[in-house]
Design an enzyme around this catalytic site. Structure first.
Site, mmCIF file in Angstrom:
data_model
loop_
_atom_site.group_PDB
_atom_site.id
_atom_site.type_symbol
_atom_site.label_atom_id
_atom_site.label_comp_id
_atom_site.label_asym_id
_atom_site.label_seq_id
_atom_site.Cartn_x
_atom_site.Cartn_y
_atom_site.Cartn_z
ATOM 1 N N TYR A 119 0.846 -1.187 0.000
ATOM 2 C CA TYR A 119 0.000 0.000 0.000
ATOM 3 C C TYR A 119 0.881 1.237 0.000
ATOM 4 O O TYR A 119 1.865 1.307 0.745
ATOM 5 C CB TYR A 119 -0.908 0.014 1.233
ATOM 6 C CG TYR A 119 -1.805 1.240 1.318
ATOM 7 C CD1 TYR A 119 -2.825 1.455 0.398
ATOM 8 C CD2 TYR A 119 -1.639 2.184 2.336
ATOM 9 C CE1 TYR A 119 -3.653 2.574 0.477
ATOM 10 C CE2 TYR A 119 -2.462 3.300 2.427
ATOM 11 C CZ TYR A 119 -3.470 3.490 1.497
ATOM 12 O OH TYR A 119 -4.282 4.595 1.582
ATOM 13 N N LYS B 227 3.703 8.720 9.241
ATOM 14 C CA LYS B 227 3.445 8.057 10.525
ATOM 15 C C LYS B 227 4.423 8.458 11.640
ATOM 16 O O LYS B 227 4.223 9.495 12.261
ATOM 17 C CB LYS B 227 3.344 6.546 10.317
ATOM 18 C CG LYS B 227 2.175 6.239 9.356
ATOM 19 C CD LYS B 227 1.776 4.803 9.170
ATOM 20 C CE LYS B 227 0.500 4.748 8.324
ATOM 21 N NZ LYS B 227 0.560 3.953 7.130
ATOM 22 N N ASP C 239 9.221 2.844 0.177
ATOM 23 C CA ASP C 239 8.146 3.486 0.921
ATOM 24 C C ASP C 239 8.303 3.055 2.381
ATOM 25 O O ASP C 239 7.891 1.966 2.776
ATOM 26 C CB ASP C 239 6.783 3.084 0.367
ATOM 27 C CG ASP C 239 5.641 3.792 1.092
ATOM 28 O OD1 ASP C 239 5.886 4.394 2.160
ATOM 29 O OD2 ASP C 239 4.503 3.734 0.593
HETATM 30 C C1 LIG Z 1 -0.004 4.548 5.729
HETATM 31 C C2 LIG Z 1 0.825 4.346 4.532
HETATM 32 C C3 LIG Z 1 0.814 5.253 3.462
HETATM 33 C C4 LIG Z 1 -0.158 6.400 3.400
HETATM 34 O O1 LIG Z 1 0.045 7.315 4.424
HETATM 35 P P1 LIG Z 1 -1.163 8.304 4.824
HETATM 36 O O2 LIG Z 1 -0.541 9.208 5.835
HETATM 37 O O3 LIG Z 1 -2.241 7.441 5.356
HETATM 38 O O4 LIG Z 1 -1.559 9.018 3.589
HETATM 39 C C5 LIG Z 1 1.702 5.074 2.430
HETATM 40 N N1 LIG Z 1 2.570 4.050 2.436
HETATM 41 C C6 LIG Z 1 2.608 3.152 3.426
HETATM 42 C C7 LIG Z 1 3.612 2.050 3.387
HETATM 43 C C8 LIG Z 1 1.719 3.253 4.509
HETATM 44 O O5 LIG Z 1 1.727 2.319 5.460
#
Ligand SMILES: *Cc1c(COP(=O)(O)O)cnc(C)c1O
Length: 445
Positions: free
Chosen positions: A159, A280, A252
């Site tokens: 994701y 995060k 990511d």
């Molecule tokens: C949570 C997440 C996102 C998106 O971040 P948001 O702050 O919710 O937009 C993107 N990449 C990864 C790996 C994530 O876990």
């Protein structure tokens, strides 16, 4: 059942139909699509209705009906130091006293950028944004600009936020191009994304050879399909292939950043990325994201270069204050030993509980991330984890919630351990899991 086990969900269970959470959810559903501001909060995957949270402290969350829970959601990753950490709270309060936003540079932005760059290898410069989604959007635009290429490779089950080009799934049959995985995503956008299987280099190699690929984007540990670990050669193999074909490698690290190690997955696996996205943890619970990388690439970002990307509230003084306070607590690396040991004990314990009860489960764990998959024996990629028994998970989830343990309301999410979790939390969680699993086995799945 121990005394503490009974303390959590007090008198409400007899009166759940009229709980404050239920009343509020009814109102929320009239005002907010599905009653929630992010889909997974809605308990759709597990049935039932979401709890409305009144406050959180340490390893616990408290709902508006007066129940407390041991929390393994951790706001989906940011709360690595636990909820309401005094140093982070103080930093936010102090910053708030100086005004909430100026739309002009501040010392705090420079400090947060400095922390991110100094703690992570291969990150010379960063741009602060407001979410992980935004960080990914920026990184992908930058990768396309730097390489002058269009296509992007991603992995099924990873994701990367809700930007159009990442809301895609593998095309059917012989198709290698992706299909939209949401209404409203233009087919043309989806077709510039190519989808491969996590932990499988062959297809990546083939697609890199056949297409002009700007970048390969990957969660170094896939933590949005449960937790799926990379095989020994996977990340290093991606590095080699990207070098061979002139594509950028984008890690990511919105979850893995500052969670696997102070220097994230790059440090942990000793594999360097060209661009890295964060979110995060770097906001300490406030909305922050960032993307960064080598100076020659980052300097293409506006206003120093021609890749436009902006944000009214980017680098917000309150959010950066929270982020700085949290990263400073993580900087010396001391907390990671404790996190690893707690998570390891929980993972092993859950594995034992299931095994001894005769329930097939596969528990994955790396540092403070873990996931218990039901009814599968291996978790290498999305095809594996999709076989997990989600209705069994739903049952387990609800019964654990009754036992005052707050898990993610989906089989395909991580459990997050924080520095505020204690050995006692782990013991109690395992005790309750044993009770729940034995009931499940008795009642039949
Ligand atoms: C949570 C997440 C996102 C998106 O971040 P948001 O702050 O919710 O937009 C993107 N990449 C990864 C790996 C994530 O876990």
């Amino acid at each position: 059942m121990s005394a503490t086990m009974q303390s959590g969900r007090a008198a409400v269970s007899s009166n759940r139909d009229t709980s404050a959470s239920q009343q509020l959810f009814a109102r929320a559903q009239m005002l907010i699509p599905g009653g929630v501001n992010s889909p997974v909060r809605a308990f759709k995957a597990v049935g039932g209705q979401p709890l409305f949270i009144a406050r959180a402290d340490g390893s616990k969350v408290f709902d508006i009906d007066g129940n407390s829970y041991i929390d393994y959601v951790g706001s989906w990753g940011p709360m690595i130091m636990g909820h309401n950490h005094p140093a982070i709270r103080e930093a936010v309060v102090k910053a708030a006293e100086r005004g909430l936003s100026y739309g002009a540079p501040t010392a705090a932005e420079v400090r947060l950028a400095e922390l991110i760059c100094s703690m992570n290898p291969n990150v010379d410069m960063v741009r602060l944004v407001n979410s992980g989604t935004e960080a990914v959007m920026g990184a992908l635009r930058l990768a396309r600009a730097f390489t002058g290429r269009q296509k992007i490779i991603k992995f099924a089950g990873c994701y990367h936020g809700h930007t159009d080009s990442m809301l895609v799934k593998a095309g059917s049959g012989a198709m290698t191009m992706a299909e939209p995985d949401s209404l409203g995503v233009p087919i043309a956008v989806a077709q510039d994304t190519l989808v491969c299987r996590f932990n499988n280099l062959d297809k990546v190699s083939e697609l890199l050879a056949q297409n002009d690929v700007a970048c390969v984007i990957v969660e170094p540990v896939a933590a949005n399909m449960g937790v799926v670990l990379p095989t020994v050669d996977f990340l290093a193999g991606l590095r080699t292939l990207c070098d061979q074909y002139g594509a950028l490698l984008v890690f990511d690290e919105v979850i893995t950043g500052f969670r696997l190690a102070p220097g994230g997955a790059q440090q942990y696996f000793n594999v360097s990325a060209d661009l890295v996205t964060y979110g995060k943890i770097i906001g300490g619970g406030m909305p922050v994201g960032a993307y960064g990388g080598r100076k020659e690439i980052m300097q293409l970002v506006s206003p120093s270069g021609g890749v436009y990307q902006a944000g009214t509230l980017s680098g917000n003084p309150i959010a950066t204050a929270a982020g700085i306070a949290q990263l400073e607590l993580l900087q010396d690396g001391a907390v990671y030993l404790q996190l690893k040991s707690l998570a390891g004990r929980l993972a092993e314990g859950l594995s034992t509980v299931c095994r001894e009860a005769g329930l097939v489960a596969h528990v994955t764990n790396i540092e403070s991330l873990l996931c218990a998959f039901f009814s599968i024996e291996s978790a290498q990629d999305y095809d594996d984890v999709r076989q997990a028994d989600t209705s069994l998970y739903a049952k387990y989830f609800s019964m654990m919630l009754e036992q005052s343990v707050y898990l993610a309301p989906s089989q395909f999410e991580a459990m997050f351990i924080s520095a505020a979790h204690t050995d006692d939390d782990i013991d109690q969680t395992l005790e309750r899991a044993e009770l729940v699993v034995s009931r499940i086995m008795k009642e039949g799945k």
